[in-house]
Every structure is written in structure tokens, then in C-alpha cells.
Design a protein around this motif. Sequence first.
Motif, mmCIF file in Angstrom:
data_model
loop_
_atom_site.group_PDB
_atom_site.id
_atom_site.type_symbol
_atom_site.label_atom_id
_atom_site.label_comp_id
_atom_site.label_asym_id
_atom_site.label_seq_id
_atom_site.Cartn_x
_atom_site.Cartn_y
_atom_site.Cartn_z
ATOM 1 N N UNK A 335 0.740 -1.357 -0.037
ATOM 2 C CA UNK A 335 -0.053 -0.013 0.118
ATOM 3 C C UNK A 335 0.843 1.319 -0.026
ATOM 4 N N UNK A 336 1.918 1.093 0.768
ATOM 5 C CA UNK A 336 2.731 2.385 0.912
ATOM 6 C C UNK A 336 3.481 2.598 -0.641
ATOM 7 N N UNK A 337 3.972 1.644 -1.409
ATOM 8 C CA UNK A 337 4.490 1.945 -2.636
ATOM 9 C C UNK A 337 3.387 2.453 -3.480
ATOM 10 N N UNK A 338 2.175 2.048 -3.419
ATOM 11 C CA UNK A 338 1.016 2.493 -4.358
ATOM 12 C C UNK A 338 0.952 4.143 -3.970
ATOM 13 N N UNK A 339 0.970 4.480 -2.847
ATOM 14 C CA UNK A 339 0.528 5.673 -2.398
ATOM 15 C C UNK A 339 1.827 6.593 -2.815
#
Length: 364
Positions: A335-339
Motif C-alpha cells: 500500500x505504501x508503494x502505491x501511495x
Amino acid sequence: MPTPLPKLSAIPQEIAAVGDYAAQARARVDDNAWAYIGSGAADEITLRDNRAAFDRIPLHGRVLADVRGGHTRLELLGHSLAHPILLAPVAYQKLAHPAGETGTVQAAAALDACMVVSTLASCTLEDIARHAAGPLWFQLYVQPDAGFNRHLIERAEAAGYSALLITVDAPVAGARNREHRAGFHLPAGIDAANLRGMPQPATPPLPAGGSQVFDRLMAHAPTWKDLDALRAATRLPVILKGIMHPDDAALAVAAGIDGIVVSNHGGRTLDTQPATIDALPAIADRVGGAVPLLLDGGIRRGTDIVKAIARGADAVMIGRAWLHALAAAGPLGVAHVLRLLRDELEIAMALTGCATLADIRRQG
């Protein structure tokens, strides 16, 4: 190597960019898993150049542009997506994290991302779908048994998958020397969950002077003439992944394919192929907007996404970028990578005077 570190339960300050996850992942998986996650074909020239090619392309900032109300939304094969970042199909995700694909799909749902699920997933299609809250596509490696291919497609349709993506650039595995040197193997408890029970083709002895590649491994490989049967087996849009030549792109359009992924398999099949971002413009010119184009390979920054769209892509797929994060921090890392990528994309759009993805294309 020392015993792998525990997975991260929070994102530390030192992880400020997608590229920071690689070292964190390496410290948290064993040598066997890392040989698979990190390897490319042969000398890994294409693997490296996928990333380096983006760095060679400059962006030109624009000033005083009114980008109020800007957004990253797009329509893609019947989906209204919040942003153009899809999760590429990656096999055996339990090598990176015990949750495997079920953890990844939860992260995709949290960040409004479409996920493409591999034939070689380590969780079943149905279990992944039960954890999903957004679009799912099914990636098919065409199997020797036509009936089993239909069975996989039917399972995907029944579970709610909304597109069929056929990988066409890996009829044989690349010469992945890093895996060979490490003696890579699937650990106990990890397998291709969706291929359980698949009939195995007979393997008669090779004829005298026969070739292991041409007479055995390629004996059941799909060809252009097989596409009609695969298209007829589904009501879903069909996308071809692994197109790197304009002539193949033209053949795909002529065959009635609904979309194309410009991909060199992350540098894992044929080494010394060009970087995907370098191959994209000629393919986009040949296709001429007839079908959507996606691109994968080497994307680590929001600026990379801008460059891909400027050169003709409608959307991008990321693979190792989120796989490293899964290995380091599980679904939280994905999720952090996508954000990070979406935030960087919006920053790059604002600083190049682009309020929408269509503006990037017009300025490209």
C-alpha cells in the motif's frame, strides 16, 4: 547470509521512496527466495536497462499552468480507475510474505489499484477474489492441455475477474543464472495453487539429434493460430502481455486483441532486449490508438509513469517495486508503494503543467 530479519510492522522514516525497499526486502528473505525475486536472464543487461532507460529521459517543467481540479483518473477496458498504476502478475508471492497474494490484493483494494493475478499464484484464484474489493484481472500462462486452460478461464470468470491477460513472451524460461547458482527451489508449502490436478502431457524420448528446446519445451507452446480458441473461450477482454516489436503489436490488433502490455518480462526471459520504455514509441505509432497500451519494467518513480504515458502508454504495471515492499513489510508495504507512486505522479504532473493524463499525452 544471517537469519532474515522480521517483517516490518511500520514504515520507518528511512523508506522515503520505492527504491528504498530493495535493501529492506533483501534483509528479510532467505537466499533462495531472493534468487527468485531479484534475478534476471543471463547477464541481466535488460533487467538493469529497464531502470536505467527511464533515467536517460528528461522531463521539461512548465510554469504558471492552472492545474486546479487535476486528477489521475482514466477509463481502461470498461473500468473507471482512480489512477493508472496496476499491480503486475507475479508468481509465488508466498516466497516474499506468508500472506502471499491475499495480502497483496488487500493492499490493492486499499489504494484503488487493479491487480493482475498470476497463473502461478501461491493462493487460489477464488481465495484472492474473496479478499478483493477492486478490479481483478487473470494472467494466463497457456498450458499444454486446452481443456485445463478453459477450466482456469472459467474459474476466473466465476470468481469475478474482469479481464484475461495472456503472457506470450515466456514459452520457455530465460537462462536465469542467478537462480541456477543459488539452486532455487520452491520451499515446502508453496506451489502453483491453481495448477493442482492439471493433466501432464506425455514426454516421449527425444529423437536422435533432437532438441530439448525445439522438440520438447516448445512442442506445446502457443502460436498466433491458437489465439482464436482462447478468445472464444471467454467473454472477457483479452490482453496480450510481452509485446516488444511493432510487427507483433500489429498482428495482435489484427487478431482482435483488446489490449497490449509492452513488456520484456522484467528482463527475465531474453537478455539484451531493449528497455520497455525505449520500445514503446514505435509500438504506439504502429498501434495508433486502436487498443489500450500498458507498459511494465523498471518503474520506480512517479516521473517514470509520466514518461511512459508521454511516450504512448495508457497505464503502467509495477512488479518488483511492490514485491520488494511485500517482502519487507507485507500488505502495508505494498500500500505504501502505491501511495508513494501516486503522490509522485501527481507532483510530476503539476510541475509539468498537466492536470490530467490526457494532458501528458498531448505534451508528450
